[in-house]
Design a protein around this motif. Structure first.
Motif, PDB file in Angstrom:
ATOM      1  N   MET A   1      47.235  26.636  24.841  1.00 25.13           N
ATOM      2  CA  MET A   1      46.923  27.707  25.765  1.00 25.13           C
ATOM      3  C   MET A   1      47.565  28.981  25.234  1.00 25.13           C
ATOM      4  N   ASP A   2      46.742  29.989  24.981  1.00 26.06           N
ATOM      5  CA  ASP A   2      47.224  31.228  24.394  1.00 26.06           C
ATOM      6  C   ASP A   2      46.872  32.401  25.311  1.00 26.06           C
ATOM      7  N   ILE A   3      47.756  32.689  26.263  1.00 31.51           N
ATOM      8  CA  ILE A   3      47.563  33.808  27.177  1.00 31.51           C
ATOM      9  C   ILE A   3      48.728  34.765  26.988  1.00 31.51           C
ATOM     10  N   ASN A   4      48.419  36.009  26.613  1.00 26.25           N
ATOM     11  CA  ASN A   4      49.481  36.993  26.448  1.00 26.25           C
ATOM     12  C   ASN A   4      49.617  37.849  27.717  1.00 26.25           C
ATOM     13  N   PHE A   5      50.569  38.775  27.698  1.00 30.07           N
ATOM     14  CA  PHE A   5      50.863  39.587  28.870  1.00 30.07           C
ATOM     15  C   PHE A   5      49.663  40.433  29.301  1.00 30.07           C
ATOM     16  N   LEU A   6      48.933  41.008  28.350  1.00 32.82           N
ATOM     17  CA  LEU A   6      47.758  41.807  28.686  1.00 32.82           C
ATOM     18  C   LEU A   6      46.697  40.943  29.362  1.00 32.82           C
ATOM     19  N   ASP A   7      46.512  39.710  28.893  1.00 36.64           N
ATOM     20  CA  ASP A   7      45.557  38.794  29.518  1.00 36.64           C
ATOM     21  C   ASP A   7      45.947  38.517  30.970  1.00 36.64           C
ATOM     22  N   ILE A   8      47.237  38.329  31.208  1.00 38.17           N
ATOM     23  CA  ILE A   8      47.711  38.062  32.571  1.00 38.17           C
ATOM     24  C   ILE A   8      47.431  39.264  33.472  1.00 38.17           C
ATOM     25  N   ILE A   9      47.681  40.455  32.973  1.00 38.27           N
ATOM     26  CA  ILE A   9      47.409  41.672  33.753  1.00 38.27           C
ATOM     27  C   ILE A   9      45.911  41.771  34.062  1.00 38.27           C
ATOM     28  N   LEU A  10      45.071  41.562  33.051  1.00 36.58           N
ATOM     29  CA  LEU A  10      43.619  41.621  33.263  1.00 36.58           C
ATOM     30  C   LEU A  10      43.167  40.563  34.266  1.00 36.58           C
ATOM     31  N   LEU A  11      43.667  39.350  34.121  1.00 38.40           N
ATOM     32  CA  LEU A  11      43.300  38.278  35.047  1.00 38.40           C
ATOM     33  C   LEU A  11      43.772  38.582  36.468  1.00 38.40           C
ATOM     34  N   ALA A  12      44.969  39.123  36.607  1.00 36.99           N
ATOM     35  CA  ALA A  12      45.496  39.448  37.932  1.00 36.99           C
ATOM     36  C   ALA A  12      44.665  40.545  38.605  1.00 36.99           C
ATOM     37  N   LEU A  13      44.338  41.580  37.858  1.00 42.16           N
ATOM     38  CA  LEU A  13      43.523  42.661  38.421  1.00 42.16           C
ATOM     39  C   LEU A  13      42.118  42.165  38.766  1.00 42.16           C
ATOM     40  N   ALA A  14      41.553  41.332  37.910  1.00 40.56           N
ATOM     41  CA  ALA A  14      40.220  40.777  38.169  1.00 40.56           C
ATOM     42  C   ALA A  14      40.248  39.878  39.398  1.00 40.56           C
ATOM     43  N   CYS A  15      41.286  39.072  39.515  1.00 41.63           N
ATOM     44  CA  CYS A  15      41.433  38.190  40.684  1.00 41.63           C
ATOM     45  C   CYS A  15      41.555  39.018  41.957  1.00 41.63           C
ATOM     46  N   PHE A  16      42.363  40.058  41.912  1.00 43.90           N
ATOM     47  CA  PHE A  16      42.533  40.955  43.055  1.00 43.90           C
ATOM     48  C   PHE A  16      41.177  41.515  43.490  1.00 43.90           C
ATOM     49  N   ARG A  17      40.436  42.065  42.544  1.00 46.69           N
ATOM     50  CA  ARG A  17      39.169  42.723  42.894  1.00 46.69           C
ATOM     51  C   ARG A  17      38.129  41.731  43.391  1.00 46.69           C
ATOM     52  N   LEU A  18      37.975  40.600  42.693  1.00 48.09           N
ATOM     53  CA  LEU A  18      36.962  39.630  43.096  1.00 48.09           C
ATOM     54  C   LEU A  18      37.300  38.983  44.440  1.00 48.09           C
ATOM     55  N   THR A  19      38.581  38.752  44.699  1.00 46.23           N
ATOM     56  CA  THR A  19      38.976  38.184  45.988  1.00 46.23           C
ATOM     57  C   THR A  19      38.666  39.154  47.113  1.00 46.23           C
ATOM     58  N   ARG A  20      38.991  40.424  46.927  1.00 44.33           N
ATOM     59  CA  ARG A  20      38.663  41.433  47.944  1.00 44.33           C
ATOM     60  C   ARG A  20      37.157  41.529  48.139  1.00 44.33           C
ATOM     61  N   LEU A  21      36.420  41.438  47.047  1.00 45.05           N
ATOM     62  CA  LEU A  21      34.957  41.498  47.119  1.00 45.05           C
ATOM     63  C   LEU A  21      34.424  40.365  47.993  1.00 45.05           C
ATOM     64  N   ILE A  22      34.937  39.172  47.801  1.00 43.51           N
ATOM     65  CA  ILE A  22      34.463  38.006  48.551  1.00 43.51           C
ATOM     66  C   ILE A  22      34.915  38.041  50.011  1.00 43.51           C
ATOM     67  N   VAL A  23      36.168  38.391  50.264  1.00 40.71           N
ATOM     68  CA  VAL A  23      36.736  38.276  51.607  1.00 40.71           C
ATOM     69  C   VAL A  23      36.439  39.486  52.493  1.00 40.71           C
ATOM     70  N   PHE A  24      36.423  40.688  51.941  1.00 38.14           N
ATOM     71  CA  PHE A  24      36.376  41.888  52.783  1.00 38.14           C
ATOM     72  C   PHE A  24      35.155  42.787  52.610  1.00 38.14           C
ATOM     73  N   ASP A  25      34.606  42.897  51.420  1.00 36.91           N
ATOM     74  CA  ASP A  25      33.605  43.929  51.164  1.00 36.91           C
ATOM     75  C   ASP A  25      32.274  43.662  51.876  1.00 36.91           C
ATOM     76  N   LYS A  26      31.669  44.738  52.342  1.00 38.13           N
ATOM     77  CA  LYS A  26      30.409  44.656  53.081  1.00 38.13           C
ATOM     78  C   LYS A  26      29.282  44.091  52.214  1.00 38.13           C
ATOM     79  N   ILE A  27      29.303  44.380  50.939  1.00 41.63           N
ATOM     80  CA  ILE A  27      28.223  43.952  50.055  1.00 41.63           C
ATOM     81  C   ILE A  27      28.095  42.425  49.967  1.00 41.63           C
ATOM     82  N   THR A  28      29.180  41.704  50.230  1.00 44.65           N
ATOM     83  CA  THR A  28      29.130  40.237  50.184  1.00 44.65           C
ATOM     84  C   THR A  28      29.158  39.621  51.580  1.00 44.65           C
ATOM     85  N   GLU A  29      28.896  40.420  52.593  1.00 45.00           N
ATOM     86  CA  GLU A  29      28.887  39.920  53.966  1.00 45.00           C
ATOM     87  C   GLU A  29      27.876  38.788  54.136  1.00 45.00           C
TER      88      GLU A  29
END
Length: 117
Positions: free
Chosen positions: A1-29
């Motif tokens: 498994m080869d995950i560096n710090f930049l990958d973790i930051i990208l994954l965290a930001l992507a997780c944040f955005r996609l989770t908000r998209l699924i749980v809160f955003d009107k477009i996925t209502e």
């Protein structure tokens, strides 16, 4: 498994955005609607407030509770993103990158709104 710090930051930001998209955003209502009953109540000021309650059938209740919990949905979104990153990187990296940029942009917008107000 080869995950560096930049990958973790990208994954965290992507997780944040996609989770908000699924749980809160009107477009996925439309994804959430089959799993919730809409309850309208009049508050003390006479305004109508809308609440969402998970449906009562076992499967719909399970998904309703999952979709109403930011933390629960975040676990599943992050699991999918990490597995996709590790095993289907060519397919998942554009999705992760786009979601991470959108996540960072939404954080910056929120900070800007706080600063302006």
């Amino acid at each position: 498994m080869d995950i560096n710090f930049l990958d973790i930051i990208l994954l965290a930001l992507a997780c944040f955005r996609l989770t908000r998209l699924i749980v809160f955003d009107k477009i996925t209502e439309f994804l959430r609607t089959p799993f919730f009953d809409e309850i309208e109540e009049e508050n003390e000021e006479g305004m109508i407030e809308v609440y969402y309650s998970p449906k009562s059938t076992p499967v719909k209740k399970f998904f309703g509770e999952l979709l109403s919990c930011y933390w629960c949905t975040g676990v599943w979104v992050s699991t999918g993103l990490v597995l996709g990153f590790l095993y289907l990187s060519t397919l998942f990296m554009p999705i992760i990158l786009i979601a991470a940029i959108a996540g960072l942009a939404s954080i910056l917008e929120s900070l800007l709104q706080i600063w302006i107000d």
